[in-house]
Every structure is written in C-alpha cells, then in structure tokens.
Design a protein around this motif. Structure first.
Motif, PDB file in Angstrom:
ATOM      1  N   LYS A   7      64.852 -24.442   2.708  1.00 11.84           N
ATOM      2  CA  LYS A   7      66.242 -24.740   2.343  1.00 11.84           C
ATOM      3  C   LYS A   7      66.395 -26.210   1.938  1.00 11.84           C
ATOM      4  N   THR A   8      67.345 -26.443   1.059  1.00 15.74           N
ATOM      5  CA  THR A   8      67.616 -27.817   0.628  1.00 15.74           C
ATOM      6  C   THR A   8      68.223 -28.609   1.778  1.00 15.74           C
ATOM      7  N   THR A   9      67.911 -29.902   1.793  1.00 16.76           N
ATOM      8  CA  THR A   9      68.544 -30.786   2.788  1.00 16.76           C
ATOM      9  C   THR A   9      69.692 -31.548   2.144  1.00 16.76           C
ATOM     10  N   THR A  10      69.833 -31.376   0.827  1.00 22.78           N
ATOM     11  CA  THR A  10      70.913 -32.078   0.119  1.00 22.78           C
ATOM     12  C   THR A  10      71.676 -31.082  -0.752  1.00 22.78           C
ATOM     13  N   PRO A  11      72.467 -30.208  -0.109  1.00 24.04           N
ATOM     14  CA  PRO A  11      73.194 -29.221  -0.906  1.00 24.04           C
ATOM     15  C   PRO A  11      74.139 -29.884  -1.909  1.00 24.04           C
ATOM     16  N   LYS A  12      74.279 -29.240  -3.075  1.00 25.63           N
ATOM     17  CA  LYS A  12      75.162 -29.782  -4.114  1.00 25.63           C
ATOM     18  C   LYS A  12      76.618 -29.470  -3.784  1.00 25.63           C
ATOM     19  N   ASP A  29      71.873 -24.016  -5.277  1.00 26.69           N
ATOM     20  CA  ASP A  29      71.010 -24.935  -4.517  1.00 26.69           C
ATOM     21  C   ASP A  29      69.541 -24.533  -4.504  1.00 26.69           C
ATOM     22  N   HIS A  30      69.276 -23.246  -4.751  1.00 28.93           N
ATOM     23  CA  HIS A  30      67.894 -22.786  -4.580  1.00 28.93           C
ATOM     24  C   HIS A  30      67.404 -21.989  -5.782  1.00 28.93           C
ATOM     25  N   PRO A  49      64.323 -25.534  -2.954  1.00 26.43           N
ATOM     26  CA  PRO A  49      65.484 -26.195  -3.559  1.00 26.43           C
ATOM     27  C   PRO A  49      65.367 -26.200  -5.088  1.00 26.43           C
ATOM     28  N   TYR A  50      66.499 -25.975  -5.778  1.00 26.10           N
ATOM     29  CA  TYR A  50      66.520 -26.013  -7.239  1.00 26.10           C
ATOM     30  C   TYR A  50      66.055 -27.388  -7.700  1.00 26.10           C
ATOM     31  N   ASP A 122      71.921 -18.127  -1.309  1.00 29.58           N
ATOM     32  CA  ASP A 122      72.966 -18.901  -2.010  1.00 29.58           C
ATOM     33  C   ASP A 122      74.276 -18.118  -2.119  1.00 29.58           C
TER      34      ASP A 122
END
Lengths: 355, 355
Positions: A7-12, A29-30, A49-50, A122
């Motif tokens: 998972k991203t740690t910096t979601p948009k 995000d992904h 993450p994207y 997502d």
C-alpha cells in the motif's frame, strides 16, 4: 498465484468535485503489475503504489507498438456496493488480442481476480455521483530492450484505474459524424478485431481532420471496397432502418464490443429483430432519402450509447431523427446504464459484485 | 537551438568481439533527447547518458501506439573516418510519418545535426570490422498521461545508437520467403507508407507463422485484392523478370525505402530499366513457370540487399536462380555497400562525413 499488496504511504488527494472528473484525468493510488519473461511465464503479480515505469530506451513498445489493452468500468450502486460489467468478456477478448499480437496469453480468471483485488484496494476512489464510474484499464506491452523486430520475450501486464465523470453531464445528446473516405482504420487480415494500440494510432488522423470540420467522430468504412460501414470513432455502430436494427457483422476488421454484444442481446430479449450484416453507405443514403433512416447510435464502454444526430457523407448532410435522440436509442441507454449502475434488475447475469 | 551535452561518468565496456555484435544487442554510452510540449514546440535538445525513460503508466505510447521511428547507419571507412548515408532522406521521411500519425513535425536539418553530434560523442562505438556499422535509431513517442484517444500534446524525440554486426557474417546468402495469404500488413488509407510502430506490431504474427514453417520472411500482398506484391518482411522487394527489374510502385501502403530509392537510382545510372508498377503474385508465378523469374531481392537498411532464393506460394515452391544469389543482386550489394563503407567512390553525393 498470490497477489502481493504494497500500500502507498502517501495517498493522493481525491478529486473534490465528482461533477468535474472528465475522462482519464485522475488515477488512483495503486496499480496492478505482472511480468512475463520467457521461460518463467506470467509471474510476480503485485499491487503497488501508482508510479512511473522505467523503460529502457530500446524497449520494443516504444518502437514496434507490440501492445494491447482493454477498457471496462466499476460502478457504484445505490446501496454503496461496487459492481463490474461482464469482466469475463473483456478478459476473453484480451486473449484474442494477445494471440493476434504474438503476446503470451493471460489466465482470464486470474486477471479478473487481479481487477477485483485492485478495485477493492482503491474502492474509495469509485465515485458515486450519478453517471460517474471507475474506468479500469488492463494493458500489456513489450519491454525487450532490443530494436530487432520479433515477438517480445519480456512483457508487462498492468491495470490502472481512473475515476471518470458522467459521459453526458448535460444529459445524453446526439453527435455529428463525418463519413471518412480518405483514411482507413483497419482491413481484414489486419488487427481491427483486436484492441491493439496500433488501431488507435492509425485512426488519429481521420479523427483529427473530422474534428477540424466540426465533427465529433468519423464513421469508418471498410478498407477493401471503401463502402461498407465498420465503426464510428472507437465505437461499434447501429442503425434502425425501416424498423430493422442493423449493425455491421464482425467480418475481421471490426472490434467485437462488449457493449455491442450486450445491446444485441438486450434488443433480442425485447423482441427486436437485429441483423448483423454488411451495410453499405449507399444503403444508408437510400434509406435516408426514403425517410427510413430512423435512428443511429454508437456503442462503447465510455459512452455506453452515443446517439448519432447527423451523418455527413461528401456533400450530403443527413440528419437522423431530426437530430434528436431516438426512442430505441434512449431505451437502450436507460436500460443498459440502469443495469450497470444497479438501478434496474440484471436479468442477464451481466454484473459481478466486488467483495 | 543549442544541444547541451552531459557526458557519462561511468562509460560502459564496449563489446570485445566485433564479429559477435548481432543486431540491437548493445547500446552506446549516450542518447539524444528532445521534448515537445504544446505551446512550447520541440525544445530542450540534449545529449545525456543512455538510461531508462520514466513513463507514467497512462502514457499514450503504451496504450495507443502513437509512435514512429527511423533507421539508418554510420559507417567506418578504411581511413578511420565515419560517414552517414542519405540522412536527409530519413529525416524527410520521418516528417511524412509524423504527419500521418498526428505528431508535430521536426526540423529536419536540426535532427541531422543531432544525429551527427551524438555519433561524434560516441564515435569510439562505431565498429571497424568488415561489414559492421553503428545503427542509428531516431524515434518519437507520445507521453501524455491520459487514456483518452487524441493526438498527443506531449512527446519525446530520442536517438539511440547500437553497434551492429555484419548482416552476413558468413557471406551474403539467399533466404526462403513465404507468400502470406492470411495476414495483411497495411492497406491504402492506412499507415503502411510510414514507419509507424503500428505497422510492425501488425506484421509480427505473419512473420511468426512463416518462421514456424521454416521461412525467414513473409512476402506481403496488398490488403484490397490480396494479390499484388507489396513488401518482404520489413523490406522493399525487387524482381528481375525477363531482363526487366520490377519493384512495387509506392501506392500508399508500401514504405518508400531509402535503400529502395538508392537501388533504383543505381540501376538507372548503369542503364538498367527499372519499372515501378503493380506486380501480381500471378505474374510472378507465370514468370517462374516460363523460366523468366531471374532474380529477386529485398532492400532495407539492416541487410542492404537480401537475396531471395525461394518463394513458397500455397503449395507451389518456386526456387529463384537455383537458390543462388543472382548477378544483378550481387552487383547491387557490392556497389551499395561499397559506397556506404567508402570502398567505392560515391558518384551520387549520398554519403555525409561526420566531423
């Protein structure tokens, strides 16, 4: 295969206004990625993450366009759940594209699982405003760092997601179509029946010149006799002529659209006669002149139904149904979007819930 | 525009054995890049260390194949200098491709300057073993991070270099060709006359199936009547029939090869009659049966001349010149490669020195 998830740690920040999503402006995000390497097959499926791909400057996709894609949507229903529309048909077609473009086939069931898993990760990105959806783009491209022309031995399968706005924010409205006589989209023996990137590159010029003349899309004619109707823009096309619904038969140069297939089944279930056959531009002109060209519409994942209000063929301008949306066109739009967004009971078993 | 140059601080090891270069296996230390952004035009031309592109997963080139390329070579001559072959023709053709694929045109003279500058920077990579050369690959691809189908507003022009081996390390030898009846490469109204990546993606399947049957290349027939000869593999094709040299006319679906053009000029300068006209497979079969199919060869940048020793059309196997290289074919190969590598005086003004 297990799909690993990072998972991203910096979601948009999600787009604030769902009435201004447009098409393909935002990505979630992904993304899902899976690799193919000769000897290993498709492997290492993962949600990450994207973020950008690093491609060698010699990567085959940049030179020889060995690439295919699919397009589908996830829909938010009134009860807050999320559903897909006939994902099995998209993945089956993806393998048809793979075969024609010398791309190793994917496991269709696994690909559907990958789509579901990614949408689940997502899920907060699936918009809920009327007519909005989450566009799903599975695609495959060749990465061999080698400028020799050969089927790739290394490829990437990816899935990205884009929340998209209502196709008709001001309500469904007919468009003007230019009948293309100079450029050809595809020919029998080529890749027109697939979702090869190549078909879209080839079609850009005709679309650009039609737009310069104020037309939204081109109506493509066949590449051999240059008179049989094939597609409209990047959609399939239907006409109602003297009570008969006609759509071009899938002769090899025309994409077998999932929406096209569904529209045919829907019409048949309601007792309409649908003919899949060759349809010449001359027959359309004659029908128009005899007052029998009753309705016309395009079908595709993005618009679902795109009513055609005018056809321009050389100097001849042919308004369809006085430039207004026809009765069958409207019924089809309401029914199919109703099923997709869960407002109408799905008697066909087309929708697939996420979760 | 000034081309900025950033040299690598970690030069690669050059391939030790120039007899084993192959094609497209090695890339040099540097590459040229220039960007296009709507409103700015082509800008920021630069030579930088060879390294990966970062592409957004939504980059148009990965989905819709809006991409074109060119192919040419730099040759090491006996005196150690380096020369190009008709780079103006390649860059003119690149703009023909740009126009058809809705890609903003480049400044041809500037592009030649970029090629020369890059080859100069990586001049130690130009091999000197007999028959080797430095393959030059200029290309353009669309980078808009947007999955809507439209002509791109953001593109990258790049040039990469690859030292390549002699095409015929064991001496020039004829190949066996399969006459393709199932697949079509291109059709009039499409992109066959350009170097669009699309054309190469579309052609992979025919090549693969021909290879499975033991044939090196396919002979492509036209997409309309499926009987007129167009190209062989990714080369132009010539036949000598009863003393007449014939090559398919550039009707719109055939690439206007620089080698093709040069071969025609070379033949004419030597008093040969060359006909650019339509040539059907039936005419070839008749000529074969009458013993008048004297020679056949493909022309392209990679091979220069590729003699055809056999054509297979359905069940009919047609040896050409007993499977041996013909007299005219050999003369053309010796003359053109002689000019390219500076062994024969260039009476045509085709070669351009670097420095």
């Amino acid at each position: 295969m297990e799909i690993s998830i990072t998972k991203t740690t910096t979601p948009k920040q999600k787009p604030a206004d769902e009435s201004k999503l447009g098409f393909g402006q935002y990505y979630t995000d992904h993304m899902f990625i899976m690799n193919y390497d000769e000897g290993e097959g498709w492997h290492n499926p993962r949600i990450v993450p994207y973020g950008p791909f690093e491609l060698d400057p010699a990567a085959m996709v940049l030179h020889y366009a060995q690439e295919i894609f699919e397009g589908m949507k996830a829909y938010r229903t009134a009860d807050g759940s999320i559903q897909l529309f006939r994902p099995d048909k998209n993945m089956a077609r993806m393998n048809v594209s793979c075969d024609r473009l010398c791309i190793p086939k994917i496991d269709e069931e696994f690909a559907i699982k990958a789509i579901k898993t990614l949408v689940e990760v997502d899920k907060d990105w699936v918009p809920s405003l009327d007519g909005t959806s989450l566009y799903i783009r599975p695609y495959i491209f060749a990465t061999d760092a080698q400028v020799g022309v050969h089927p790739a031995k290394h490829l990437t399968f990816a899935i990205i997601l884009s929340p998209v706005g209502a196709y008709y924010p001001q309500g469904i409205a007919p468009v003007k179509i230019f009948v293309e006589q100079k450029y050809v989209r595809a020919v029998i023996g080529g890749t027109g029946f697939t979702k090869a990137g190549a078909n879209y590159a080839i079609s850009l010029k005709g679309q650009e010149e039609a737009a310069e003349q104020g037309y939204v899309q081109t109506l493509w004619l066949d590449g051999v006799e240059r008179k049989y109707v094939e597609e409209v823009g990047s959609m399939n096309v239907f006409f109602k002529i003297d009570g008969e619904v006609v759509t071009p038969a899938l002769v090899g140069s025309i994409l077998g659209g999932i929406t096209r297939m569904s529209i045919i089944e829907l019409l048949q279930s309601k007792g309409y006669k649908v003919s899949e056959r060759r349809l010449s531009i001359d027959e359309l002109v004659e029908a128009f002149k005899a007052g029998k060209l009753e309705e016309a519409w395009g079908t595709g994942t993005a618009a679902v139904i795109s009513p055609i209000g005018e056809l321009k063929y050389g100097d001849l301008v042919m308004p369809v149904n006085n430039g207004e949306i026809g009765e069958v066109t409207h019924m089809l739009y309401d029914t199919l979007t109703g099923i997709q967004w869960g407002k109408i009971k799905d008697e066909f078993g087309w929708t697939v819930k996420i979760d």
